[in-house]
Scaffold this motif. Structure first.
Motif, PDB file in Angstrom:
ATOM      1  N   TYR A  84       0.818  -1.209   0.000  1.00 50.19           N
ATOM      2  CA  TYR A  84       0.000   0.000   0.000  1.00 50.19           C
ATOM      3  C   TYR A  84       0.856   1.264   0.000  1.00 50.19           C
ATOM      4  CZ  TYR A  84      -4.401  -2.492   0.930  1.00 50.19           C
ATOM      5  OH  TYR A  84      -5.513  -3.288   0.837  1.00 50.19           O
ATOM      6  N   MET A  85       2.149   1.118   0.253  1.00 50.50           N
ATOM      7  CA  MET A  85       3.044   2.285   0.291  1.00 50.50           C
ATOM      8  C   MET A  85       3.120   3.008  -1.044  1.00 50.50           C
ATOM      9  SD  MET A  85       6.333   1.351   2.640  1.00 50.50           S
ATOM     10  CE  MET A  85       6.812  -0.054   1.628  1.00 50.50           C
ATOM     11  N   LEU A  86       2.767   2.334  -2.125  1.00 52.73           N
ATOM     12  CA  LEU A  86       2.847   2.952  -3.443  1.00 52.73           C
ATOM     13  C   LEU A  86       1.619   3.804  -3.762  1.00 52.73           C
ATOM     14  CD1 LEU A  86       4.342  -0.066  -5.451  1.00 52.73           C
ATOM     15  CD2 LEU A  86       5.541   1.875  -4.428  1.00 52.73           C
ATOM     16  N   ARG A  87       0.684   3.875  -2.845  1.00 57.44           N
ATOM     17  CA  ARG A  87      -0.515   4.692  -3.043  1.00 57.44           C
ATOM     18  C   ARG A  87      -0.297   6.113  -2.508  1.00 57.44           C
ATOM     19  NH1 ARG A  87      -5.603   0.772  -1.313  1.00 57.44           N
ATOM     20  NH2 ARG A  87      -5.048  -1.021  -2.619  1.00 57.44           N
ATOM     21  N   TYR A  88      -1.216   7.000  -2.888  1.00 61.02           N
ATOM     22  CA  TYR A  88      -1.225   8.373  -2.378  1.00 61.02           C
ATOM     23  C   TYR A  88      -2.200   8.462  -1.194  1.00 61.02           C
ATOM     24  CZ  TYR A  88       1.355   9.956  -6.489  1.00 61.02           C
ATOM     25  OH  TYR A  88       2.319  10.146  -7.446  1.00 61.02           O
ATOM     26  N   PRO A  89      -2.017   9.451  -0.315  1.00 53.45           N
ATOM     27  CA  PRO A  89      -2.883   9.546   0.870  1.00 53.45           C
ATOM     28  C   PRO A  89      -4.384   9.584   0.575  1.00 53.45           C
ATOM     29  CG  PRO A  89      -0.987  10.967   1.148  1.00 53.45           C
ATOM     30  CD  PRO A  89      -0.910  10.424  -0.259  1.00 53.45           C
ATOM     31  N   HIS A  90      -4.780  10.238  -0.538  1.00 55.63           N
ATOM     32  CA  HIS A  90      -6.216  10.347  -0.823  1.00 55.63           C
ATOM     33  C   HIS A  90      -6.853   9.004  -1.179  1.00 55.63           C
ATOM     34  CE1 HIS A  90      -4.690  10.512  -5.020  1.00 55.63           C
ATOM     35  NE2 HIS A  90      -5.858   9.954  -5.306  1.00 55.63           N
ATOM     36  N   GLU A  91      -6.039   7.998  -1.431  1.00 50.80           N
ATOM     37  CA  GLU A  91      -6.566   6.672  -1.771  1.00 50.80           C
ATOM     38  C   GLU A  91      -6.900   5.843  -0.531  1.00 50.80           C
ATOM     39  OE1 GLU A  91      -4.651   4.780  -5.376  1.00 50.80           O
ATOM     40  OE2 GLU A  91      -3.096   6.250  -4.875  1.00 50.80           O
ATOM     41  N   SER A 107      -8.855   5.536   3.391  1.00 48.55           N
ATOM     42  CA  SER A 107      -9.926   6.058   4.241  1.00 48.55           C
ATOM     43  C   SER A 107      -9.306   6.810   5.420  1.00 48.55           C
ATOM     44  CB  SER A 107     -10.791   4.903   4.758  1.00 48.55           C
ATOM     45  OG  SER A 107     -10.043   4.094   5.656  1.00 48.55           O
ATOM     46  N   GLY A 108     -10.165   7.516   6.188  1.00 49.18           N
ATOM     47  CA  GLY A 108      -9.660   8.272   7.335  1.00 49.18           C
ATOM     48  C   GLY A 108      -8.990   7.384   8.366  1.00 49.18           C
ATOM     49  N   GLY A 109      -9.609   6.227   8.646  1.00 46.96           N
ATOM     50  CA  GLY A 109      -9.026   5.307   9.612  1.00 46.96           C
ATOM     51  C   GLY A 109      -7.694   4.742   9.140  1.00 46.96           C
ATOM     52  N   GLN A 110      -7.597   4.427   7.852  1.00 45.67           N
ATOM     53  CA  GLN A 110      -6.337   3.924   7.302  1.00 45.67           C
ATOM     54  C   GLN A 110      -5.248   4.989   7.360  1.00 45.67           C
ATOM     55  OE1 GLN A 110      -7.893   2.694   3.434  1.00 45.67           O
ATOM     56  NE2 GLN A 110      -7.450   0.553   3.911  1.00 45.67           N
ATOM     57  N   ARG A 111      -5.615   6.239   7.068  1.00 45.74           N
ATOM     58  CA  ARG A 111      -4.621   7.321   7.118  1.00 45.74           C
ATOM     59  C   ARG A 111      -4.102   7.510   8.537  1.00 45.74           C
ATOM     60  NH1 ARG A 111      -7.869  10.091   2.999  1.00 45.74           N
ATOM     61  NH2 ARG A 111      -9.040  11.190   4.616  1.00 45.74           N
ATOM     62  N   GLN A 112      -4.998   7.416   9.535  1.00 48.82           N
ATOM     63  CA  GLN A 112      -4.526   7.574  10.905  1.00 48.82           C
ATOM     64  C   GLN A 112      -3.628   6.413  11.314  1.00 48.82           C
ATOM     65  OE1 GLN A 112      -3.502   9.645  12.938  1.00 48.82           O
ATOM     66  NE2 GLN A 112      -5.402  10.534  13.732  1.00 48.82           N
TER      67      GLN A 112
END
Length: 331
Positions: free
Chosen positions: A151-158, A160-165
């Motif tokens: 998943y590191m190859l994705r951008y932050p907007h890809e 969800s809020g919980g995943q970003r936290q």
């Protein structure tokens, strides 16, 4: 977890003041004469209304905000060093031991860069030159928060809020710190996602023996996470106690009012609320005496004239209130 009354001291905060300049030569006393001890392995919750200074306290401990006065003593392998007096090199080493998780997970990640870059750059800066070692450290951190390494190859907007936290928590953990300062880490998340993240943080703390400074305004979240709780009002600490003791026997009128505001999930049970009248005074022009006296229904003449000191009313339970000068003065 430690109960907070015993154990090794990680932070010894003494008379900490963080003031910001305002118009006409005034200052905003965001944190004013705060003294606390944080013990290894515990979660110290910090609560209060918006603007009470709890986030500024966390940033001052992290030295993201420069205190005007006071000391922040950190335990370096048994030797207490004042963080406010560290030179640039020493402060750089301090960052390895103490990390911060911010409130907004989206703004904490660069939206123009892949997650891979956001994770690799801190490790490069902190001296991890070998790419294989960096990738191993990142993979371990992501595994702890249940996110797949690819998943590191994705951008932050890809995400969800919980995943970003969870990504922000993993990034704070990748250099293996001893302390996490968590500034409203779940306030931007849905309730169901909050529970997942909180359980994850508890699991990680137990596994790594981390120390948390957990800043939040949601008292039910703080109750679930904390061993001890600090209640702040207008830049000052008004009560400190063990979590169970604070919720079962709150002393300060402000703490009582906060606790009665917690929603009760039972339609057949009605909880009597203590409504606070008036507005929070300006931190630029604080009232004389106790800052809370303008909203307190127990206000006495002494409260208007003299500021109360934080003193122990029970083993490990501290309160700054004139109603608790002695046992006879209880509410």
């Amino acid at each position: 977890m430690n109960n907070g009354n015993k154990g090794e001291v990680v932070f010894d905060i003494r008379n900490l003041c963080t003031w910001f300049p305002a118009k006409k030569g005034n200052v905003v006393k965001a944190v004013d004469d705060v003294s606390l001890k944080v013990y290894r392995g515990e979660t110290l919750g910090i609560v209060g209304e918006s603007g009470c200074g709890k986030s500024t306290l966390g940033k001052s401990v992290m030295h993201l905000e420069k205190p005007a006065k006071g000391q922040v003593l950190y335990n370096y392998d048994g030797e207490m060093k004042d963080v406010t007096k560290l030179n640039k090199k020493e402060l750089f080493e301090f960052r390895k031991k103490v990390q911060m998780v911010f409130q907004d997970p989206y703004s904490a990640l660069n939206p123009m860069k892949r997650v891979y870059t956001s994770f690799h750059e801190p490790l490069k800066i902190h001296g991890y030159k070998d790419q294989a070692e960096r990738e191993q450290m990142i993979a371990e951190a992501l595994e702890m928060v249940n996110i797949q390494p690819d998943y590191m190859l994705r951008y932050p907007h890809e995400f969800s809020g919980g995943q970003r936290q969870r990504l922000c928590i993993a990034r704070a953990l990748e250099i293996k710190p001893d302390v996490l300062i968590c500034d409203e880490p779940v306030s931007a998340l849905d309730v169901s996602i909050q529970a997942q993240v909180l359980n994850l943080m508890k699991s990680i703390q137990k596994k790594l023996n981390l120390t948390y400074l957990f800043i939040a305004h949601d008292l039910s979240v703080v109750q679930y996470m904390s061993d001890r709780i600090v209640v702040m009002y207008l830049g000052k600490v008004v009560e400190v106690a063990d979590c169970r003791e604070l919720y079962d026997s709150p002393k300060h009128p402000y703490t009582r009012a906060l606790l009665t505001a917690i929603p009760v999930p039972d339609i057949h049970r009605k909880q009597k609320r203590e409504i606070l009248e008036g507005e929070v005074p300006s931190p630029i022009n604080r009232p004389a005496g106790c800052a809370f006296h303008t909203r307190c229904r127990h206000c006495m003449e002494e409260c208007r004239m003299k500021e109360p000191e934080l003193h122990e009313v029970k083993d490990g339970h501290y309160v700054a209130c004139h109603l608790y000068r002695d046992e006879a003065g209880k509410i």
